[in-house]
Design an enzyme around this catalytic site. Structure first.
Site, PDB file in Angstrom:
ATOM      1  CG  HIS A  83      28.592  36.582  76.414  1.00  0.00           C
ATOM      2  ND1 HIS A  83      28.375  37.289  75.247  1.00  0.00           N
ATOM      3  CD2 HIS A  83      27.374  36.156  76.806  1.00  0.00           C
ATOM      4  CE1 HIS A  83      27.077  37.264  74.966  1.00  0.00           C
ATOM      5  NE2 HIS A  83      26.450  36.574  75.900  1.00  0.00           N
ATOM      6  CG  ASP A 115      24.121  38.790  74.998  1.00  0.00           C
ATOM      7  OD1 ASP A 115      24.351  38.722  73.788  1.00  0.00           O
ATOM      8  OD2 ASP A 115      23.917  37.802  75.719  1.00  0.00           O
ATOM      9  NE  ARG A 136      19.385  31.339  80.701  1.00  0.00           N
ATOM     10  CZ  ARG A 136      19.515  31.979  79.541  1.00  0.00           C
ATOM     11  NH1 ARG A 136      19.396  33.304  79.499  1.00  0.00           N
ATOM     12  NH2 ARG A 136      19.740  31.321  78.432  1.00  0.00           N
ATOM     13  CG  ASP A 174      26.187  33.508  74.431  1.00  0.00           C
ATOM     14  OD1 ASP A 174      25.579  33.903  75.453  1.00  0.00           O
ATOM     15  OD2 ASP A 174      25.758  33.696  73.278  1.00  0.00           O
ATOM     16  CG  HIS A 198      27.834  36.300  70.626  1.00  0.00           C
ATOM     17  ND1 HIS A 198      27.348  37.167  69.688  1.00  0.00           N
ATOM     18  CD2 HIS A 198      26.950  36.331  71.662  1.00  0.00           C
ATOM     19  CE1 HIS A 198      26.217  37.690  70.137  1.00  0.00           C
ATOM     20  NE2 HIS A 198      25.966  37.221  71.331  1.00  0.00           N
ATOM     21  CG  ASN A 215      21.010  34.903  67.899  1.00  0.00           C
ATOM     22  OD1 ASN A 215      21.765  35.070  66.944  1.00  0.00           O
ATOM     23  ND2 ASN A 215      20.102  35.774  68.265  1.00  0.00           N
TER      24      ASN A 215
HETATM   25 ZN   LIG Z   1      24.186  37.425  72.426  1.00  0.00          ZN
HETATM   26 ZN   LIG Z   2      24.580  35.853  75.489  1.00  0.00          ZN
END
Ligand SMILES: [Zn+2]
Ligand SMILES: [Zn+2]
Lengths: 424, 310
Positions: free
Chosen positions: A60, A152, A64, A305, A232, A278
């Site tokens: 994960h 996500d 970008r 993440d 997550h 988050n």
């Molecule tokens: Zn997420």
């Molecule tokens: Zn994420």
């Protein structure tokens, strides 16, 4: 090539011993006991005193690109991953444009292979534009190279759409990675909801914003008869739901992040936006539950993440700054920290970033057996060092771990036998 | 031997022997359509009312021709099924029609169950020309007739039904019928277009069209509707056509002698391309031709005809 004298730790093959590895044509040719005759004329990498690990899989991350190259691009993200010992980066679809069609998927794959560092495996959006309405072209994207689909960045609100999405993804045997959040409950929240958020004057994201969706999605997965991976997870409640589901034989797996294993909401007290992510950092009790979840094999994977944001974005007020922190270069050091502080077997933690994500995503990798892909991370457990901004190879430096001192560092990273990172 | 059924509501009601009786008799009725004068006096004096509450030029025309070739009088009444949402109920309308003393009502209706109800309530014969997503028995019978005409037998035939299985009355009727006559059925669709409980149907289920294509004697393509996109059954026509459409590449993979069928109307470029629909493997126009013969048989039997044809 020969990697000589190292301690091989490979959860996939239940191996933790000293051995030499020979690599040919990008694959592991042989694993030989110490002292065995080695082929001559080969490049020798001396791994004496080092740990030789399967290349890490980060299931994960946000690279970008396309669209937000000022935060990170595939080149800088690949460099940072390689420096972190990560050989496979699974990147989420919330780019601009969203990775909801084969053209974007192909762009990411071509770009990554032209860079030629780590393996970049894109995740496709579940719905077009991540809008939660129409399914994306999952079949065509799978042909282009996605390894999973995920919501996500913008979770699917409608249970009906989620049911269809699980069925449709399973039509193409695509794993589904779910970010569980009821956005009506999390609303304008910026940190964990509770006494502390009230005291700090910050809007909260309650644990149930995550837990109600974990419950929902587990039930939908059970009804559809389709496996799901919940990413997550951050609360004890989520873990309890997953424990119950696993006990019932529902095919659900989950990951948590390194930061949810080492940090709590208490860090938010400084209003430092590098603690804004988050799901948010939770209570000590949640953190402890997640650590125990790893120990009991309830948490299957650990994923960063990795979410780069530019300095001027993170310089905003806590209420306004974007969610997310980077994580590639601190993944292995944090696993080491958890290993040392909580007395969890290092190989158990390692399984969470090698064998387990490989299994969930159906990847060739995450193992050091004869014939395995030679994705190899060599780690020196000895040195202590302190993380500084200069060491960070990501374009963005939004890490809460700046200034932290860690034990052990990556000395070499190899992807299919090619060295993509060497420490100086 | 007397035909034991007043109505044709569902393939599920027919035995294997009865299906074969219908198929056998249809060959003689097909012969009538090949004559110069395509009319026999068999049903002279009988009245057939065609009640179509859902658009269908093809099926209505087929029934109308079938009735006329048997010299029955026909009246067609088309309306929208939605007119029954309030005010007059469909049963009011049916009793009004019944007051005109028809011998047979052919009914097409957008919701499941009405033909069964009419068959129970009305003394005349009811022939189901398609009710919602329940059954379309006359289509399945003409499909089976067309397959037997082409292959000589239905026993052991490998039939792939491809597309919107979940919402298709044609798929249901064909599955029930083909199983009774000993054919082997595989349904092919994305999971979102498979009906719940399809595993209990006794058919093979596949989400992957290509391997199935190489084994099938018959590829039956179903119409897929755009509204399924809004229901999140698939993302768009491009992806549907790529994975579940019958195109040149897939036609080239078919077994020697295998044929292509489609109940119509076709969405060209979506579930079927021009190469597949109009090529030499297509028996789609034979299906249309055979439809009249099979419906003649069904009208004849339902209106008291003797199985031996005398
Ligand atoms: Zn997420
Ligand atoms: Zn994420």
């Amino acid at each position: 090539m020969v990697i000589k004298g190292g301690r091989i730790i490979d959860p996939a093959n239940n191996r933790d011993d000293f051995a030499d590895i020979t690599v040919r044509n990008g694959r592991i040719q042989e694993i030989l006991p110490p002292g065995a005759a080695l082929p001559s004329g080969e490049e020798v990498i001396d791994a004496t005193g080092h740990w030789v690990l399967p290349g890490l899989i980060d299931m994960h991350a946000h690279l970008r690109e396309p669209g937000y190259e000022y935060k990170e691009d595939i080149t800088s993200g690949s460099l940072a991953a390689a420096a972190g010992g990560i050989t496979t980066v699974v990147c989420m679809a919330n780019t601009e444009p969203v990775n909801d069609n084969a053209a974007v998927t192909q762009y990411i794959i071509r770009k990554a292979s032209s860079i030629g560092l780590v393996r970049v495996l894109p995740v496709g959006a579940i719905t077009k534009g991540l809008k939660g309405k129409e399914l994306s072209e999952m079949g065509l994207m799978k042909q282009a190279g996605i390894v999973a689909v995920s919501d996500d960045g913008r979770p699917v609100e409608s249970a009906a759409v989620m049911l269809r999405a699980l069925e449709y993804a399973d039509t193409f045997s695509l794993p589904v990675i779910l970010h569980c959040e009821d956005r009506a409950l999390s609303a304008k929240g910026v940190m964990n909801e509770g006494a502390l958020s009230s005291r700090l004057g910050l809007a909260g994201i309650p644990a149930i914003a995550e837990e109600t969706m974990v419950s929902r999605d587990v039930l939908i997965a059970q009804y559809a008869g389709v496996p799901v991976h919940i990413t997550h997870i951050s609360t004890r409640g989520s873990l309890e739901i997953i424990r119950g589901a696993k006990q019932q034989g529902i095919r659900v797996t989950c990951d948590t992040t390194p930061h949810h294993l080492v940090l709590t909401e208490d860090s938010v007290g400084t209003y430092d936006t590098n603690y804004k992510m988050n799901p948010p950092l939770r209570h000590e009790d949640d953190r402890h539950a997640l650590v125990e979840g790893i120990r009991m094999n309830l948490v299957d994977c650990i994923a960063t993440d990795h979410a780069p944001h530019a300095g001027d974005e993170k310089a905003l007020d806590f209420d306004l700054a974007p969610f997310g922190i980077i994580g590639f270069q601190t993944l292995l050091p944090l696993l080491m920290k958890i290993h040392l502080e909580h007395d969890i077997d290092f190989s158990q933690l390692l399984a969470c970033v090698t064998k387990n994500p490989a299994k969930i995503l159906g990847l060739d990798g995450g193992a050091l057996g004869q014939g395995s892909m030679a994705d190899i991370t060599i780690f020196d457990p000895g040195p202590t060092w302190t993380l500084t901004e200069e060491m960070i190879l990501s374009k963005s430096k939004n890490s809460p771990f700046l200034g932290w001192t860690f034990n052990g560092r990556v000395v070499r990273t190899m992807v299919e036998g090619r060295t993509v990172f060497v420490s100086d | 031997m007397n035909w034991p059924h007043k109505d044709i509501v569902a393939i599920a009601d027919l035995s294997r022997e009865e299906i074969y009786t219908i198929l056998d008799m249809s060959t003689s009725f097909k012969e009538i359509s090949k004559r110069d004068i395509k009319k026999v006096p068999t049903l002279r004096g009988k009245t057939v009312v065609l009640l179509f509450y859902e658009a269908s030029t093809r099926t209505r025309l087929s029934f109308e021709l079938a009735a006329k070739r048997l010299s029955a009088d026909t009246t067609a009444l088309s309306a929208s099924g939605s007119s029954f949402q309030k005010g007059e109920t469909i049963m009011d309308a049916a009793f009004n029609v019944m007051a005109m003393a028809p011998d047979c009502i052919v009914i097409r209706y957008p919701y499941a169950g009405l033909p069964r109800k009419l068959a129970r309530e009305l003394p005349c014969s009811i022939i189901n020309a398609g009710d919602g997503t329940h059954e379309h028995p006359t289509q399945a019978l003409l499909d089976m007739y067309s397959m037997r005409e082409h292959f000589g037998t239905l026993e052991g035939l490998q039939v792939a039904i491809v597309g919107d299985i979940a919402h298709s009355r044609v798929a249901r009727s064909n599955v029930y019928g083909l199983q009774k006559v000993g054919a082997h059925v595989t349904v092919v669709a994305p999971k979102t277009l498979l009906p719940p409980g399809v595993r209990t149907w006794g058919v093979d289920v596949s989400c992957d069209f290509d391997p199935v294509i190489q084994e099938a004697d018959v590829i039956m393509m179903l119409r897929v509707q755009r509204e399924r996109i809004d229901e999140q059954c698939f993302p768009d026509e491009r992806e549907y056509a790529y994975f579940y459409g019958l195109n040149k590449r897939r036609v080239d993979m078919m077994k020697p002698g295998a044929v292509i069928m489609h109940p119509g109307p076709m969405n060209r470029g979506v579930e079927i391309t021009h190469d597949a629909a109009d090529g030499n493997r297509s028996i789609i126009l034979n299906q249309v031709e055979n439809g009249v013969a099979v419906r003649m048989t069904l009208l004849y039997l339902s209106l008291g005809g003797n199985v031996n044809g005398d």
